[in-house]
Design an enzyme around this catalytic site. Sequence first.
Site, PDB file in Angstrom:
ATOM      1  N   SER A  55       0.836  -1.199   0.000  1.00  0.00           N
ATOM      2  CA  SER A  55       0.000   0.000   0.000  1.00  0.00           C
ATOM      3  C   SER A  55       0.876   1.257   0.000  1.00  0.00           C
ATOM      4  O   SER A  55       1.602   1.508  -0.944  1.00  0.00           O
ATOM      5  CB  SER A  55      -0.977  -0.034   1.174  1.00  0.00           C
TER       6      SER A  55
ATOM      7  N   LYS B  63     -22.166  16.108   9.582  1.00  0.00           N
ATOM      8  CA  LYS B  63     -21.038  16.322  10.483  1.00  0.00           C
ATOM      9  C   LYS B  63     -20.653  15.031  11.214  1.00  0.00           C
ATOM     10  O   LYS B  63     -19.507  14.868  11.629  1.00  0.00           O
ATOM     11  CB  LYS B  63     -21.390  17.407  11.505  1.00  0.00           C
TER      12      LYS B  63
END
Length: 331
Positions: A142, A194
């Site tokens: 990765s 949020k």
Amino acid sequence: MSKRIIAIIIAAILVIGGIVVSAVGIFMDDSWKKTATDSDGISESVQSGSDSSSKIVKLSVNGTIEDTGQEESLFGGGGYNHQSFLKQLDKIKKDKDVKGVLLEVNSPGGGTYESDEIHKKLEEIKAKDKKVYVQMKNMAASGGYYISTPADKIYAGSQTLTGSLGVIISSTNYAELADKLGVKDESVTSGKHKQILNPMKDMTKEERNIMQSIIDDSYKQFVNVIKDGRHMSESDVKKLADGRIYSAQQAKSNGLIDEIGYEDDAIKALRGDIKSKNAQVVTYGASSGFLNFPMAAKSKLSSMIGLDDLSKYESLVKANNSPQPMYLYGE
């Protein structure tokens, strides 16, 4: 006398001994005799070679690529330190005698931001007409692969694992458990999105699409650095970048690495590439004024007083402090 007290006494002796050794210039082995410290606080140790006008700097990324915001300290563990590593890259860029870099990568990856910072600085180093080689250790997955993509040549050991080309944002949903326990979320927010990835609530389809768009942007950037660094088409990269890991043999076959080999092989090839068979191979280390504490003593001291284990737990907590895009294998 308890073992703990004995350890503290020995630790104090090591600290005092390190100060005395640094002050009087008495070094315990040949590598210390070859150590010099510049004004930037980075020490340089010669490992081999005699041609100081053509230096190869050997760097290591060992561990999760994350920025804790801390500089390397006397009692720091042996893990990856992002701020110190970036300073080392800057030093390489400025040093006209450095002709090549051997980056040893042993990492499952880490933050997308930190990985991209390293990638950018390696590109800047190459722009100074310096060669960059990578030698993958146990794992370069990765983000560990992301930072390898600028390399002129990538080596991997026969048992190296690489790949895991993709992005992840990890989150846990324990809303159902909280409901059974009578635990409620009383957060007050300024907008309906949020609380995306709040573990106390289920994610809506709209929220999932928002997060997926962020993942897609980071994934696209990952594909682009592989495409540019490995000179592949976008379609070929996407065939490989499905998140799976690859053996060294598979990675060589599909073009993700160049050679199966080890440090000596990479150094030999890099010396040939910069046309200096006696190029000095040097390593960097942190130094603090006249207290250039021996790395072996520092490592031993950290281990004795338990800071190595503590730094591992601290790293784990910080890495999972909040959901964020990661180029990370094994999350």
